[in-house]
Scaffold this motif. Sequence first.
Motif, PDB file in Angstrom:
ATOM      1  N   LEU A 200      38.114  51.704  56.299  1.00 45.97           N
ATOM      2  CA  LEU A 200      37.613  51.186  55.034  1.00 45.97           C
ATOM      3  C   LEU A 200      38.251  49.853  54.637  1.00 45.97           C
ATOM      4  CD1 LEU A 200      35.834  51.554  52.522  1.00 45.97           C
ATOM      5  CD2 LEU A 200      37.712  52.868  51.504  1.00 45.97           C
ATOM      6  N   PRO A 201      39.585  49.685  54.723  1.00 47.23           N
ATOM      7  CA  PRO A 201      40.169  48.394  54.334  1.00 47.23           C
ATOM      8  C   PRO A 201      39.652  47.231  55.178  1.00 47.23           C
ATOM      9  CG  PRO A 201      41.869  50.073  54.502  1.00 47.23           C
ATOM     10  CD  PRO A 201      40.628  50.662  55.098  1.00 47.23           C
ATOM     11  N   HIS A 202      39.396  47.484  56.449  1.00 48.28           N
ATOM     12  CA  HIS A 202      38.899  46.425  57.324  1.00 48.28           C
ATOM     13  C   HIS A 202      37.473  46.026  56.936  1.00 48.28           C
ATOM     14  CE1 HIS A 202      41.747  49.086  59.429  1.00 48.28           C
ATOM     15  NE2 HIS A 202      42.251  47.959  59.919  1.00 48.28           N
ATOM     16  N   LEU A 208      39.318  42.284  48.674  1.00 48.06           N
ATOM     17  CA  LEU A 208      38.756  43.416  47.944  1.00 48.06           C
ATOM     18  C   LEU A 208      39.649  44.645  48.092  1.00 48.06           C
ATOM     19  CD1 LEU A 208      36.537  44.488  46.184  1.00 48.06           C
ATOM     20  CD2 LEU A 208      35.143  44.911  48.226  1.00 48.06           C
ATOM     21  N   SER A 209      40.251  44.827  49.282  1.00 50.06           N
ATOM     22  CA  SER A 209      41.179  45.934  49.473  1.00 50.06           C
ATOM     23  C   SER A 209      42.366  45.810  48.532  1.00 50.06           C
ATOM     24  CB  SER A 209      41.686  45.961  50.923  1.00 50.06           C
ATOM     25  OG  SER A 209      40.687  46.396  51.809  1.00 50.06           O
ATOM     26  N   ALA A 214      45.306  47.540  43.641  1.00 45.60           N
ATOM     27  CA  ALA A 214      45.935  47.240  42.352  1.00 45.60           C
ATOM     28  C   ALA A 214      45.281  48.030  41.227  1.00 45.60           C
ATOM     29  CB  ALA A 214      45.846  45.743  42.082  1.00 45.60           C
ATOM     30  N   LEU A 215      43.956  48.144  41.252  1.00 40.84           N
ATOM     31  CA  LEU A 215      43.252  48.901  40.213  1.00 40.84           C
ATOM     32  C   LEU A 215      43.602  50.388  40.272  1.00 40.84           C
ATOM     33  CD1 LEU A 215      39.710  47.222  40.312  1.00 40.84           C
ATOM     34  CD2 LEU A 215      41.388  47.122  38.447  1.00 40.84           C
ATOM     35  N   LEU A 216      43.710  50.931  41.471  1.00 40.31           N
ATOM     36  CA  LEU A 216      44.068  52.341  41.631  1.00 40.31           C
ATOM     37  C   LEU A 216      45.485  52.606  41.120  1.00 40.31           C
ATOM     38  CD1 LEU A 216      42.509  53.131  45.120  1.00 40.31           C
ATOM     39  CD2 LEU A 216      41.825  54.123  42.922  1.00 40.31           C
ATOM     40  N   LEU A 252      48.300  40.535  45.055  1.00 41.53           N
ATOM     41  CA  LEU A 252      48.637  39.303  45.771  1.00 41.53           C
ATOM     42  C   LEU A 252      48.579  39.471  47.284  1.00 41.53           C
ATOM     43  CD1 LEU A 252      51.622  38.038  43.597  1.00 41.53           C
ATOM     44  CD2 LEU A 252      49.409  36.906  43.868  1.00 41.53           C
ATOM     45  N   SER A 253      48.672  40.717  47.757  1.00 40.26           N
ATOM     46  CA  SER A 253      48.638  40.932  49.209  1.00 40.26           C
ATOM     47  C   SER A 253      47.309  40.524  49.824  1.00 40.26           C
ATOM     48  CB  SER A 253      48.935  42.404  49.529  1.00 40.26           C
ATOM     49  OG  SER A 253      47.874  43.238  49.100  1.00 40.26           O
TER      50      SER A 253
END
Length: 286
Positions: A200-202, A208-209, A214-216, A252-253
């Motif tokens: 999913l992150p890829h 967006l990941s 950060a939102l989670l 920031l990542s």
Amino acid sequence: MIDVPSGAPRYVAGARALALSTHPGPTVAVTTVATLLALVADVPAGRTALLCAAVLAGQASIGWSNDWLDAERDRAVARSDKPVVQGAVTPAGLRRAALLAAATAVVLSLLLGIVPGLLLLLLVASGWAYNAGLKRTVWSGAGYVVGFGALPAGVVTAAPGDPAVPWWLVAAGAMLGGAAHLANVAPDLEDDLATGVRGLPHRLGPRLSAATSALLLAAASLVLVLAPPGDPTATGWAALALAVPAAAVAALSGTAARFRRLAFPAVMLLTVLDVALLLGGGATVA
């Protein structure tokens, strides 16, 4: 590299290699979270020690299975930080250690009872499923979400008196698990893609990941502070304040490579601190 004095026995180097292959940061963090939650839930001391040992064995098995199953991939991208790539431990050795640790986790977990045992083992099963191939799919985050949601439920049900599991604790655990997955993968996106891993992150991409992670984190912290019965305590607000820098690092990542390796430690540190503040603030979850 694994730096062992030249006169040290070979088993010392082997033991250190095995310890490093457990992924000690996440292993210690998850075990610490489980132990602190047990204190919050008023789990008796003897059962807390048993629970701690069960979680530790399960996490070690996940780390060892990861380095065993990924040995060829790690060699292909020259992961020099991995003991198996350095030749300090063999894939066969990691396989034996992983299976022994998993069997130990099963026995210790079920000694706590069927319900808490199965919930704690759901975390172990989720980790193994991720390592075995779930990481390559769009459902890669499911293992983290399910496992981190099951962990607090397993801890609470280990307390005496058949306590109800607070929904907010499970929800916060699941959200922290999702954040941990996205942050954990961030430093290795390019290496993963080069070896055919497309979770999913890829598919979301780094920006967006990072934003989702950060939102989670922010959502999990809000749930932990605002959802428990009663007015938020001072320690609750302190926990919320601690979420701000952790969420900033996670965000920031996605834009600065130097923050990628900080994102996952930030998530794990925030999780430990959140639970420690729950304990310090006199919160009850059972």
